[in-house]
Motif scaffolding. Structure first.
Motif, PDB file in Angstrom:
ATOM      1  N   THR A 269       0.900  -1.101  -0.127  1.00  0.00           N
ATOM      2  CA  THR A 269       0.195   0.070   0.043  1.00  0.00           C
ATOM      3  C   THR A 269       0.863   1.287   0.024  1.00  0.00           C
ATOM      4  O   THR A 269       0.368   2.263  -0.736  1.00  0.00           O
ATOM      5  CB  THR A 269      -0.935  -0.083   1.085  1.00  0.00           C
ATOM      6  N   ALA A 270       1.925   1.286   0.821  1.00  0.00           N
ATOM      7  CA  ALA A 270       2.851   2.368   0.699  1.00  0.00           C
ATOM      8  C   ALA A 270       3.598   2.747  -0.764  1.00  0.00           C
ATOM      9  O   ALA A 270       3.471   3.690  -1.054  1.00  0.00           O
ATOM     10  CB  ALA A 270       4.032   2.272   1.767  1.00  0.00           C
ATOM     11  N   TYR A 307      10.291   3.341   0.295  1.00  0.00           N
ATOM     12  CA  TYR A 307      11.667   2.694   0.184  1.00  0.00           C
ATOM     13  C   TYR A 307      12.227   2.453   1.415  1.00  0.00           C
ATOM     14  O   TYR A 307      12.504   1.398   1.674  1.00  0.00           O
ATOM     15  CB  TYR A 307      12.572   3.420  -0.810  1.00  0.00           C
ATOM     16  N   ASN A 308      12.551   3.326   2.279  1.00  0.00           N
ATOM     17  CA  ASN A 308      13.130   3.315   3.519  1.00  0.00           C
ATOM     18  C   ASN A 308      12.167   2.095   4.273  1.00  0.00           C
ATOM     19  O   ASN A 308      12.635   1.349   5.036  1.00  0.00           O
ATOM     20  CB  ASN A 308      12.997   4.439   4.429  1.00  0.00           C
ATOM     21  N   SER A 309      10.839   2.207   4.371  1.00  0.00           N
ATOM     22  CA  SER A 309       9.904   1.273   5.130  1.00  0.00           C
ATOM     23  C   SER A 309       9.882  -0.168   4.450  1.00  0.00           C
ATOM     24  O   SER A 309      10.229  -1.051   5.219  1.00  0.00           O
ATOM     25  CB  SER A 309       8.392   1.872   5.076  1.00  0.00           C
ATOM     26  N   SER A 314      11.600  -5.569   5.164  1.00  0.00           N
ATOM     27  CA  SER A 314      12.103  -6.723   4.507  1.00  0.00           C
ATOM     28  C   SER A 314      13.133  -7.468   5.389  1.00  0.00           C
ATOM     29  O   SER A 314      13.288  -8.794   5.370  1.00  0.00           O
ATOM     30  CB  SER A 314      12.871  -6.506   3.073  1.00  0.00           C
ATOM     31  N   ILE A 315      13.716  -6.686   5.896  1.00  0.00           N
ATOM     32  CA  ILE A 315      14.970  -7.361   6.850  1.00  0.00           C
ATOM     33  C   ILE A 315      14.232  -8.053   8.052  1.00  0.00           C
ATOM     34  O   ILE A 315      14.514  -9.324   8.406  1.00  0.00           O
ATOM     35  CB  ILE A 315      15.844  -6.513   7.284  1.00  0.00           C
ATOM     36  N   GLU A 316      13.093  -7.318   8.560  1.00  0.00           N
ATOM     37  CA  GLU A 316      12.487  -7.982   9.551  1.00  0.00           C
ATOM     38  C   GLU A 316      11.518  -9.399   9.211  1.00  0.00           C
ATOM     39  O   GLU A 316      11.717 -10.328   9.897  1.00  0.00           O
ATOM     40  CB  GLU A 316      11.247  -7.049   9.914  1.00  0.00           C
ATOM     41  N   ARG A 334      21.152  -0.033   1.837  1.00  0.00           N
ATOM     42  CA  ARG A 334      22.019   1.022   1.559  1.00  0.00           C
ATOM     43  C   ARG A 334      21.549   2.052   0.510  1.00  0.00           C
ATOM     44  O   ARG A 334      21.739   3.183   0.947  1.00  0.00           O
ATOM     45  CB  ARG A 334      23.337   0.403   1.195  1.00  0.00           C
ATOM     46  N   ARG A 335      21.019   1.588  -0.424  1.00  0.00           N
ATOM     47  CA  ARG A 335      20.471   2.421  -1.524  1.00  0.00           C
ATOM     48  C   ARG A 335      19.351   3.143  -1.053  1.00  0.00           C
ATOM     49  O   ARG A 335      19.264   4.554  -1.338  1.00  0.00           O
ATOM     50  CB  ARG A 335      20.102   1.535  -2.657  1.00  0.00           C
ATOM     51  N   ALA A 336      18.359   2.806  -0.368  1.00  0.00           N
ATOM     52  CA  ALA A 336      17.352   3.546   0.363  1.00  0.00           C
ATOM     53  C   ALA A 336      17.847   4.837   1.075  1.00  0.00           C
ATOM     54  O   ALA A 336      17.473   5.838   0.897  1.00  0.00           O
ATOM     55  CB  ALA A 336      16.503   2.524   1.185  1.00  0.00           C
TER      56      ALA A 336
END
Length: 362
Positions: A269-270, A307-309, A314-316, A334-336
């Motif tokens: 949704t984001a 993108y940050n979210s 994704s890591i979580e 890193r890119r975010a």
């Protein structure tokens, strides 16, 4: 009102996607991350040869002359595939500064070299945020003394910088130029500190004011970078979805767990909210609409958040393995982070958006 792209534009996007999928692989990105090369020459050459990088440069100056909508789609694919190339420095910033602020002679001097890939460029057009105080940068007798922190500064042959009320084209092979590489969170998009000691400069001699040119270029770059962020966020969701269907815990695919489903729904949704704003920005950019500052602020803020979210969630969702070097999660993190601050942080663009809204209300 049609906010979608044409069939020909989608064909260009598909071609860029296929090329980058073959050349800007995880292995290729990691080679730049772990090695000494500042960018991928193979990926850069392909983008140049297909005319994708120079899509917004008019044909009379050596570009492919396709337009901003095409460049937006190329940017989305560059973000999706983490392309380790100086695309934003050379084409979103420096080339645009020349197009909007340079004289015809200056455009003829530099733009064909950029479009052909002979030259890499970088730019600093001024911002409310800066790594170094620019007040010490001075021009006297046609020579610049000062310092800037610039993306792709170690490989650039041209810099467009702002000093007070002038935009300057600086040949980085000229006398008085020294460079120092700066370690960044994303080494695939490196920075450098460039020092100038009485270095000859050429004042951009276009008809528009320096402030107007800088604002136009930064707003355009915000839209293009938002497309990169959107491409990256969509790829993060795809990677995470695939992993959730492969990984099993307690005898079940982790994608079947409600909490993880909700996290992926939040990413989706984001991303779609950001896409709406980013497409609005593409329209405003391509039509030179008076709403560009508003649309650029909205695109920049929403794409940065998305993108940050996505990178964090994704890591979580990957769990402990998401923190390891072997997984690609950190490449997108890193890119975010890099894209979130390269032309000013989310907070600065949120302030611009608010100012535009208040101006409309007033």
């Amino acid at each position: 009102m049609n906010f979608d792209f044409s069939a020909d534009q989608r064909l260009l996007q598909e071609a860029a996607h296929r090329m980058l999928a073959a050349t800007s692989t995880s292995t290729a990105v990691r080679k730049i991350l772990e090695g000494d090369a500042p960018y991928s020459e193979a990926v850069w050459r392909e983008l140049i040869n297909m005319g994708a990088a120079s899509a917004a440069i008019p044909e009379v100056y050596g570009g492919s002359g396709m337009g901003y909508l095409e460049l937006c789609l190329v940017a989305e694919e560059a973000g999706r595939h983490l392309a380790p190339v100086p695309l934003s420095s050379s084409f979103y910033l420096a080339a645009e500064a020349l197009i909007h602020g340079g004289s015809d002679v200056q455009k003829q001097q530099w733009l064909p070299r950029l479009a052909s890939g002979e030259l890499i460029a970088t730019a600093h057009l001024g911002s409310v945020e800066s790594y170094l105080d620019g007040s010490a940068n001075k021009v006297a007798g046609g020579k610049l003394t000062g310092r800037y922190v610039l993306p792709d500064g170690m490989v650039a042959g041209l810099a467009i910088v702002r000093v007070e009320e002038n935009l300057l084209a600086v040949d980085l092979t000229a006398q008085g130029v020294t460079r120092k590489a700066i370690t960044s969170l994303d080494p695939t998009r490196p920075y450098a500190q460039i020092n100038f000691d009485a270095t000859p400069v050429d004042v951009l001699a276009g008809e528009a004011s320096t402030g107007a040119v800088a604002a136009r270029v930064l707003n355009g770059a915000a839209v293009l970078l938002a497309f990169e962020q959107l491409g990256g966020a969509d790829q993060v969701l795809q990677n995470t979805k695939e992993y959730s269907l492969e990984r099993k815990a307690f005898g079940r695919q982790i994608g079947s767990f409600q909490a993880l489903k909700h996290k992926m729904a939040d990413i989706y949704t984001a991303n779609q909210l950001a896409r709406a704003h980013v497409y609005y920005g593409a329209w405003a950019l391509s039509s030179e609409a008076p709403e560009l500052a508003l649309a650029a602020g909205a695109a920049r803020v929403s794409a940065t958040v998305a993108y940050n979210s996505a990178a964090e969630e994704s890591i979580e969702i990957h769990g402990g393995i998401g923190f390891t070097w072997e997984m690609d999660c950190h490449l997108h993190m890193r890119r975010a982070r890099f894209l979130a601050q390269v032309i000013g942080t989310e907070h600065a663009w949120r302030a611009q958006l608010a100012n535009e809204l208040i101006g409309e209300a007033a």
